[in-house]
Every structure is written in structure tokens, then in C-alpha cells.
Motif scaffolding. Structure first.
Motif, PDB file in Angstrom:
ATOM      1  N   GLU A  16      -5.833 100.920  69.018  1.00  8.85           N
ATOM      2  CA  GLU A  16      -6.187 100.669  70.421  1.00  8.85           C
ATOM      3  C   GLU A  16      -5.707 101.819  71.302  1.00  8.85           C
ATOM      4  O   GLU A  16      -6.397 102.246  72.231  1.00  8.85           O
ATOM      5  N   HIS A  17      -4.492 102.326  70.994  1.00  6.62           N
ATOM      6  CA  HIS A  17      -3.973 103.508  71.677  1.00  6.62           C
ATOM      7  C   HIS A  17      -3.420 104.476  70.633  1.00  6.62           C
ATOM      8  O   HIS A  17      -2.928 104.054  69.586  1.00  6.62           O
ATOM      9  N   ASP A  18      -3.521 105.751  70.943  1.00 10.38           N
ATOM     10  CA  ASP A  18      -3.039 106.789  70.031  1.00 10.38           C
ATOM     11  C   ASP A  18      -1.688 107.304  70.486  1.00 10.38           C
ATOM     12  O   ASP A  18      -1.389 107.346  71.688  1.00 10.38           O
ATOM     13  N   ARG A  19      -0.895 107.717  69.501  1.00 12.77           N
ATOM     14  CA  ARG A  19       0.390 108.369  69.792  1.00 12.77           C
ATOM     15  C   ARG A  19       0.522 109.561  68.843  1.00 12.77           C
ATOM     16  O   ARG A  19       0.185 109.455  67.643  1.00 12.77           O
ATOM     17  N   ALA A  20       1.019 110.678  69.360  1.00  8.69           N
ATOM     18  CA  ALA A  20       1.117 111.879  68.530  1.00  8.69           C
ATOM     19  C   ALA A  20       2.103 112.853  69.156  1.00  8.69           C
ATOM     20  O   ALA A  20       2.521 112.697  70.319  1.00  8.69           O
ATOM     21  N   LEU A  21       2.467 113.860  68.388  1.00 10.03           N
ATOM     22  CA  LEU A  21       3.329 114.945  68.853  1.00 10.03           C
ATOM     23  C   LEU A  21       2.667 116.254  68.462  1.00 10.03           C
ATOM     24  O   LEU A  21       2.483 116.538  67.274  1.00 10.03           O
ATOM     25  N   ALA A  22       2.293 117.061  69.466  1.00  8.34           N
ATOM     26  CA  ALA A  22       1.762 118.401  69.218  1.00  8.34           C
ATOM     27  C   ALA A  22       2.882 119.405  69.471  1.00  8.34           C
ATOM     28  O   ALA A  22       3.584 119.316  70.480  1.00  8.34           O
ATOM     29  N   ILE A  23       3.055 120.345  68.558  1.00  9.29           N
ATOM     30  CA  ILE A  23       4.103 121.367  68.685  1.00  9.29           C
ATOM     31  C   ILE A  23       3.426 122.736  68.761  1.00  9.29           C
ATOM     32  O   ILE A  23       2.584 123.073  67.924  1.00  9.29           O
ATOM     33  N   TRP A  24       3.803 123.511  69.772  1.00  6.99           N
ATOM     34  CA  TRP A  24       3.208 124.819  70.034  1.00  6.99           C
ATOM     35  C   TRP A  24       4.345 125.833  70.101  1.00  6.99           C
ATOM     36  O   TRP A  24       5.239 125.727  70.939  1.00  6.99           O
ATOM     37  N   ARG A  25       4.337 126.801  69.181  1.00  5.16           N
ATOM     38  CA  ARG A  25       5.359 127.842  69.135  1.00  5.16           C
ATOM     39  C   ARG A  25       4.780 129.115  69.735  1.00  5.16           C
ATOM     40  O   ARG A  25       3.734 129.604  69.290  1.00  5.16           O
ATOM     41  N   ASP A  26       5.461 129.651  70.759  1.00  2.00           N
ATOM     42  CA  ASP A  26       4.927 130.837  71.422  1.00  2.00           C
ATOM     43  C   ASP A  26       6.044 131.587  72.131  1.00  2.00           C
ATOM     44  O   ASP A  26       6.796 130.999  72.909  1.00  2.00           O
ATOM     45  N   GLN A  27       6.152 132.875  71.850  1.00  2.00           N
ATOM     46  CA  GLN A  27       7.070 133.777  72.531  1.00  2.00           C
ATOM     47  C   GLN A  27       8.520 133.266  72.518  1.00  2.00           C
ATOM     48  O   GLN A  27       9.251 133.377  73.495  1.00  2.00           O
ATOM     49  N   GLY A  28       8.916 132.677  71.393  1.00  2.00           N
ATOM     50  CA  GLY A  28      10.273 132.169  71.255  1.00  2.00           C
ATOM     51  C   GLY A  28      10.477 130.764  71.782  1.00  2.00           C
ATOM     52  O   GLY A  28      11.540 130.167  71.576  1.00  2.00           O
ATOM     53  N   HIS A  29       9.498 130.226  72.491  1.00  2.00           N
ATOM     54  CA  HIS A  29       9.569 128.851  72.987  1.00  2.00           C
ATOM     55  C   HIS A  29       8.951 127.892  71.975  1.00  2.00           C
ATOM     56  O   HIS A  29       8.039 128.265  71.223  1.00  2.00           O
ATOM     57  N   VAL A  30       9.424 126.661  71.982  1.00  2.00           N
ATOM     58  CA  VAL A  30       8.825 125.597  71.189  1.00  2.00           C
ATOM     59  C   VAL A  30       8.482 124.463  72.144  1.00  2.00           C
ATOM     60  O   VAL A  30       9.371 123.821  72.710  1.00  2.00           O
ATOM     61  N   ALA A  90       0.360 105.898  79.825  1.00  2.00           N
ATOM     62  CA  ALA A  90       0.667 105.002  78.705  1.00  2.00           C
ATOM     63  C   ALA A  90      -0.512 104.590  77.837  1.00  2.00           C
ATOM     64  O   ALA A  90      -0.292 104.074  76.740  1.00  2.00           O
ATOM     65  N   PHE A  91      -1.766 104.806  78.271  1.00  2.00           N
ATOM     66  CA  PHE A  91      -2.892 104.190  77.581  1.00  2.00           C
ATOM     67  C   PHE A  91      -3.783 105.238  76.930  1.00  2.00           C
ATOM     68  O   PHE A  91      -5.001 105.228  77.057  1.00  2.00           O
ATOM     69  N   LEU A  92      -3.170 106.127  76.172  1.00  2.00           N
ATOM     70  CA  LEU A  92      -3.857 107.264  75.572  1.00  2.00           C
ATOM     71  C   LEU A  92      -4.768 106.823  74.426  1.00  2.00           C
ATOM     72  O   LEU A  92      -4.385 106.001  73.588  1.00  2.00           O
ATOM     73  N   LYS A  93      -5.968 107.411  74.389  1.00  2.00           N
ATOM     74  CA  LYS A  93      -6.931 107.138  73.331  1.00  2.00           C
ATOM     75  C   LYS A  93      -7.563 108.443  72.870  1.00  2.00           C
ATOM     76  O   LYS A  93      -7.647 109.407  73.622  1.00  2.00           O
ATOM     77  N   ASP A  94      -8.019 108.447  71.615  1.00  2.00           N
ATOM     78  CA  ASP A  94      -8.844 109.528  71.078  1.00  2.00           C
ATOM     79  C   ASP A  94      -8.174 110.893  71.234  1.00  2.00           C
ATOM     80  O   ASP A  94      -8.771 111.850  71.725  1.00  2.00           O
ATOM     81  N   ILE A  95      -6.926 111.002  70.770  1.00  2.00           N
ATOM     82  CA  ILE A  95      -6.234 112.298  70.796  1.00  2.00           C
ATOM     83  C   ILE A  95      -6.914 113.234  69.789  1.00  2.00           C
ATOM     84  O   ILE A  95      -7.064 112.898  68.613  1.00  2.00           O
ATOM     85  N   GLN A  96      -7.312 114.404  70.281  1.00  2.00           N
ATOM     86  CA  GLN A  96      -7.991 115.388  69.447  1.00  2.00           C
ATOM     87  C   GLN A  96      -7.346 116.755  69.655  1.00  2.00           C
ATOM     88  O   GLN A  96      -6.786 117.026  70.733  1.00  2.00           O
ATOM     89  N   ALA A  97      -7.441 117.614  68.652  1.00  2.00           N
ATOM     90  CA  ALA A  97      -6.939 118.988  68.765  1.00  2.00           C
ATOM     91  C   ALA A  97      -7.954 119.928  68.132  1.00  2.00           C
ATOM     92  O   ALA A  97      -8.562 119.604  67.112  1.00  2.00           O
ATOM     93  N   ARG A  98      -8.137 121.096  68.760  1.00  2.00           N
ATOM     94  CA  ARG A  98      -9.053 122.097  68.219  1.00  2.00           C
ATOM     95  C   ARG A  98      -8.559 123.484  68.611  1.00  2.00           C
ATOM     96  O   ARG A  98      -7.843 123.644  69.598  1.00  2.00           O
ATOM     97  N   GLU A  99      -8.943 124.450  67.812  1.00  2.00           N
ATOM     98  CA  GLU A  99      -8.624 125.832  68.127  1.00  2.00           C
ATOM     99  C   GLU A  99      -9.532 126.341  69.245  1.00  2.00           C
ATOM    100  O   GLU A  99     -10.697 125.935  69.344  1.00  2.00           O
ATOM    101  N   GLN A 100      -8.984 127.230  70.062  1.00  2.00           N
ATOM    102  CA  GLN A 100      -9.784 127.882  71.101  1.00  2.00           C
ATOM    103  C   GLN A 100      -9.209 129.264  71.353  1.00  2.00           C
ATOM    104  O   GLN A 100      -8.075 129.384  71.849  1.00  2.00           O
TER     105      GLN A 100
END
Length: 614
Positions: free
Chosen positions: A396-410, A467-477
Motif C-alpha cells: 500500500e505504501h513503499d519504504r526505501a533508502l537511496a544512498i548517493w556517494r558524491d565528492q566525499g559526501h554520503v 508519510a504516504f509514499l507509493k511507487d518508489i522508482q529509481a533510474r539513471e540520468q
């Protein structure tokens, strides 16, 4: 090897100017940093023995703290000292008498759940070391046998937790198993609790292996990642063989920990109760993973190097020589009420115990006194994915953790918000948290909704998209990634539970590019809606702000610019000592406030912000 420290040695050790030296010196072995824990413990115990009920730490009456775990933490702290002393140490008889006196002093104090676990664990270690009879007087031990019982927070015969979060099944199991090892009960209780714990974990971690803090309402944080390691630790501690299924869960947690790691020893950045606990959680996960051989040989080497950095950071940053204490409360640092300054004594004992216990696990994994690899930063950059998306829940709702590493930051883009109690606090907002760039504020409430557009409607309702996140998607750009999701309703503020308000829905996209993160929200009204105001605030660690319309530039700090679209105007002011803008590790320096006045929301409204960083 066992360790012995005199107070004179402690004073000389703590006086070493490590703060100035660490920038040029190589990170020391983990063992060497953790050795500094023992004089800290000895100081605290001797202070407690001397001052007893009147003990004061940094202005706090530390024993009258209403810390419901404190007796167990005291027992654990002194046990950590006792089991590491050589048998011929001249201080041992006196410390054993101190243990008996402190046990008598605290026997009438409130001690619940985790405190029971800490206490019985300490007694079990003393028993294994052959010290129990000398450390606790018979009458006191008999009272402890009755008090240190999992049934104080678990109903029998149904085995339901009594008004506690679901992870307490693990606490109850550990207590029951330790009671069995102490000879205080048979194995029946621990077997049922183990079954309940694993059933619950499977039910609410689903196919992805990370435990929901609630009964399926969708709230996750660093503890959701830590829990598999904690369960494995309980198995190891009580002599059970860790199952392949638990090792597989631990492997997932270890991968997230390594993906989130930074070479400076900072740890998790999302969720509550962070500060040093965001870092010691990493220690627990990685030391247990190393011991159970779920890391590759190379991962083990660098996980150890990261652990050594964490321990070094604890001693150089979190521990304050002038306070003789860990410091989570001063100089702009802020923690949640659960770890308020009234708990200062217990926080010292529990954090030092975590350092000692995880160091022992690393020692058992064959890394005692090993010099850590000094190319940790380079290894993290070449070996860990630049972008990863770890799913926690779908449905019903999605939960996720996206991690992005860039220029020494996480950046930890934590899409984890659900359930009661925490949904309106900024550590649970769907934001790209990163040390020194974006932080939540413990127990913030929604008054200053960090980086979240907040609608105030004409009827007085306040809405944010959390709080009501749905359809979490990730793609390259291009050279980066886009993370997108939608919400069919915003969260109406003011209740303990998130309340869905379908008068506005939203489509959100985060664009992650080298040196810049952009969030774009497209707010769509279900029908024409009168809005009395729209606000957006950003608490930045950077300083030297200059404002040009909706663009803010900074002369100092990691964030060099902040740009806003869809709101009328922005201002910037110094945060000063404003407690509303304090991170777990220090004061934010600038508050950017953007606003729009009253308007009628009839067509989709696009609101965006971009953080440009160096």
C-alpha cells in the motif's frame, strides 16, 4: 590480554593532545582507542562510589535521573572493568566491594527491560569469570533473581509485549536465555520468545529483511538495519548457533552499513537517537558480520578500518575531557528526549560498553591490535556503489533508502516515514541526509519543517508530504540518478498518527547529479483550494549567506548555494544558538526561509529546491 589502568594512568592518557595529533597521525588500532574506555569507566565508578545518591555530572543529578535502565548500565560498566582486570591486580578486592555496595545502592531503583538485560548480562559475565559470589552479596543476588525477569514486560501465557515496540521481543529472549544460563529457570520461556521474535521479524521485515519498528505501519530507521546484528549478538552471547537465515539478514545490513560509511567515522544520518549511536550501530553491525564471516576478506579489512575511525572519533569528538563524559547536549548538539541530559551517567556506561563489546568481537574475528588500512576513503570510493536503492517495504505504501556517494559526501535519501509518534519530526522526513549538509532535528515537531514545503490552508489545516509514499522508482540520468515517488494524499499535521488529507496529492522527484541535489514536487489539488500560506525552511551548516530573490549563496561550508522555485521570496538569517536548528553533532549556522502569501490552488503547482555543494 587483560587491561589494568590506574587513575594516574587514566589522567595521563586522557591528557594526550590527541585532538591536535589525529589530523596528521594514522588512525590507531581499534584496541588502542577502546583502551581509553577503561579509565573513563574507572573515573565514573569511583565518582559514583564516593558521591552515591548525590552524584552530579555537568550539573545533572545523575542518579536521580528517572533513567529506567540505569541500575543495569551501572552493573555493566563495573563488570566491564572487573572482567578485564588481571586476577592479581591489587585493586580487584576493592572493586568487588564497590560492586557489592553499588548493587545494594541501586537494588530499590526502577530497572526495566533493557536495564534488566544489561544487569543480568553483567552477572552472567561475572559468573563466567568466577567473580559473582564476591561481587554481589547473597541477599542482594536473591532479590535480583526475582527482579531481573522478562515477565515484567511480557504477558504470560500469551507472550505479548506490554506497551513496548516490537524489538523488545529480542530483549525478552535475551533475558530468558541468560536466566537459563544463570540456573534461574529452564529453557521453555526463551524457546517461546525466540520463536515469537523470529516470527515477528519475518512478518514485518517481509521479503527485504529490515524490521519495521511498528506493526506494519512503515517506520524504519538505523535500528531497522541494526536489529539483525543485535539478534545475532544475542545468539553468540548465549551460546546458540547463528542460523544461515540470520546470517543472510546480517549480510544485507552489513552492505547498507558499508554503502553508508564515510572515512571520517561518522555513521547513520537518518532517524532518531543518533549522535554517537548512529556510529556505534555501525560498529555492532560490522563487528558481528566480521565475526560470523559474512564479509569478504577485503570488506573485513576495510570494515575494521572504518570501525577504528569510529572509535577514534568517539574519543576525540564525542568524549569531552573537561566534562569527563560523553557530550550529546552542549555546544549546539541536540538529541531526543529519550537520551536527554538527565541520562548522562547511563549514556556513558552504555556507549562505553558498546565500544568494549564490539572491540572484543573484532578481537575474536582476528583483528586485535591490527593496524587499520589508511586508504579507507579511496577504497570506499572505488568499491561501494555510487548509487544504491535498498527497499524496506512495498505494498500500500513503499519504504526505501537511496544512498548517493558524491565528492566525499554520503547522502541517505530516507523514504521511511510512517506510524505513530515520529512522523512529524524531521529526522523521519523524506530528505537526503548527509553529515554537514542536511540534518534532521531531534524531536523537532513540524513547526520548522526542514526542507519540506508546508501548506497552511484557509481552514487552518497544515499539510506536508511525508508519510504516504507509493511507487518508489529509481533510474539513471546523465551522470546521476533520479528517485521518484507519488503520494495520493499529504499528511495533515497535529495528530500522533499521520492523517491522510487527499485534498492535495503530489508527485516528487529527486535528481541526484554531481555537486547538486534537486527536489521537484508537483502538487495537484483534487478541487480548487484556498491556501493562506506556503513556507519552506532550510537549516544549513554553511554561513556567509547572501540572498538574491530565491537564490542563496554561502561563502563558507559544504553547501555553496540553495535555490528555490515556486515560492515568492526567500530570506536568510544566522541560526545563532537557536535550539530549533541544532543537529545531533552541532549547531546549524544559517536558516533560509521562503514564503508565498495567500493564493487559490486550482492548477498543479511545482515547488522545487536545489542544494549545490562542494
Amino acid at each position: 590480554m587483560r587491561h589494568a589502568f590506574s587513575l594516574l594512568a587514566a589522567a595521563s592518557l586522557l591528557a594526550i593532545p590527541v585532538h591536535a595529533a589525529t589530523a596528521a597521525a594514522a588512525t590507531p588500532p581499534l584496541q588502542r582507542s577502546v583502551e581509553q574506555a577503561y579509565p573513563q569507566l574507572e573515573y565514573l565508578i569511583q565518582k559514583l562510589v564516593k558521591e552515591r545518591e548525590n552524584i552530579v555530572m555537568d550539573g545533572e543529578k545523575a542518579l536521580n535521573s528517572k533513567d529506567k535502565f540505569l541500575p543495569g548500565k551501572i552493573a555493566t560498566g563495573l563488570a566491564d572493568l572487573l572482567v578485564h582486570l588481571p586476577a592479581n591486580d591489587p585493586r580487584l578486592p576493592g572493586m568487588l566491594r564497590d560492586y557489592a555496595d553499588l548493587a545494594d545502592l541501586t537494588i530499590g531503583m526502577n530497572n526495566e527491560s533493557w536495564g534488566i538485560y544489561y544487569y543480568i548480562g553483567a552477572l552472567h559475565r561475572l559468573k563466567k569469570a568466577g567473580l559473582l559470589e564476591r561481587a554481589v552479596r547473597p541477599a542482594t543476588l536473591e532479590r535480583l533473581r526475582k527482579q531481573l525477569d522478562w515477565r515484567s514486560f511480557v504477558r504470560v501465557p500469551g507472550y505479548e509485549l506490554i506497551d513496548l515496540p516490537t524489538n523488545y521481543y529480542g530483549v525478552a529472549f535475551s533475558i530468558a536465555r541468560l536466566r537459563m544460563l544463570m540456573g534461574w529457570e529452564d529453557a521453555a520461556g526463551s524457546e517461546v520468545l525466540l520463536e515469537r521474535m523470529l516470527e515477528h521479524y519475518a512478518r514485518y521485515s517481509g521479503e527485504y529483511g529490515f524490521s519495521d519498528e511498528t506493526d506494519g505501519q512503515g517506520r524504519f530507521d538505523r535500528y531497522s538495519i541494526l536489529l539483525s546484528a543485535e539478534i545475532c549478538e544475542r545468539f553468540i552471547e548465549t551460546g546458540l548457533e547463528v542460523t544461515p537465515e540470520l546470517k543472510a539478514l546480517l549480510r544485507k545490513s552489513a552492505a547498507v552499513a558499508l554503502d553508508s560509511a564515510r572515512a571520517d567515522g561518522t555513521g547513520f544520518t537518518m532517524g532518531r537517537s543518533l549522535g554517537p549511536y548512529g556510529e556505534t550501530a555501525m560498529l555492532e553491525i560490522l563487528s558481528t558480520a566480521a565475526y560470523l564471516e559474512v564479509l569478504t576478506p577485503q570488506e573485513k579489512e576495510y570494515a575494521y578500518a572504518y570501525s577504528a575511525r569510529i572509535a577514534e572519533r568517539y574519543m576525540n569528538f564525542w568524549y569531552r575531557d573537561e566534562m569527563r563524559s560523553v557530550d550529546m547536549w552542549n555546544d549546539g548538539r541536540r538529541t531526543d528526549a529519550y537520551r536527554g541530559k538527565h541520562r548522562i551517567l547511563g549514556e556513558n556506561f552504555s556507549l562505553l560498553h558498546q565500544l568494549i563489546a564490539t572491540n572484543e568481537m573484532w578481537n575474536r574475528a582476528g583483528m586485535k591490535d591490527v593496524a587499520p588500512r589508511q586508504d579507507l576513503a579511496a577504497w570506499l570510493e572505488r568499491s561501494r556503489p555510487k548509487f544504491s536503492l535498498t527497499r524496506f517495504a512495498r505494498g500500500e505504501h513503499d519504504r526505501a533508502l537511496a544512498i548517493w556517494r558524491d565528492q566525499g559526501h554520503v547522502f541517505s535519501l530516507s523514504l521511511i516515514n510512517g506510524g505513530q509518534g515520529q512522523h512529524a519530526n524531521s529526522p523521519y522526513y523524506p530528505l537526503p541526509f548527509a553529515h554537514g549538509v542536511v540534518s534532521g532535528v531531534a524531536d523537532s515537531g513540524p513547526a520548522h519543517a526542514q526542507l519540506m514545503p508546508r501548506f497552511t490552508l484557509a481552514d487552518g489545516s497544515e499539510l506536508i508530504a511525508t508519510a504516504f509514499l507509493k511507487d518508489i522508482q529509481a533510474r539513471e540520468q546523465g551522470g546521476g540518478h533520479v528517485v521518484s515517488y507519488r503520494q495520493d494524499a499529504l499528511t495533515r499535521l497535529g495528530k500522533n498518527l499521520p492523517v491522510a488529507d487527499p485534498r492535495i496529492r503530489v508527485e516528487t522527484a529527486y535528481t541526484l547529479q554531481p555537486g547538486a541535489i534537486t527536489r521537484t514536487d508537483r502538487y495537484i489539488p483534487a478541487a480548487p483550494l484556498d491556501v493562506s500560506g506556503l513556507t519552506l525552511e532550510f537549516g544549513a551548516f554553511s554561513s556567509g549567506a547572501t540572498v538574491d530573490g530565491s537564490k542563496v549563496r554561502f561563502s563558507d561550508g559544504a553547501v555553496r548555494a540553495f535555490e528555490v522555485g515556486g515560492l515568492a521570496a526567500c530570506t536568510a538569517r544566522p541560526a545563532g544558538g537557536d535550539q530549533a536548528w541544532q543537529a545531533p553533532y552541532g549547531q546549524m549556522n544559517t536558516v533560509v526561509s521562503c514564503t508565498s502569501g495567500a493564493f487559490s490552488l486550482r492548477e498543479p503547482l511545482v515547488v522545487s529546491w536545489t542544494i549545490r555543494y562542494r
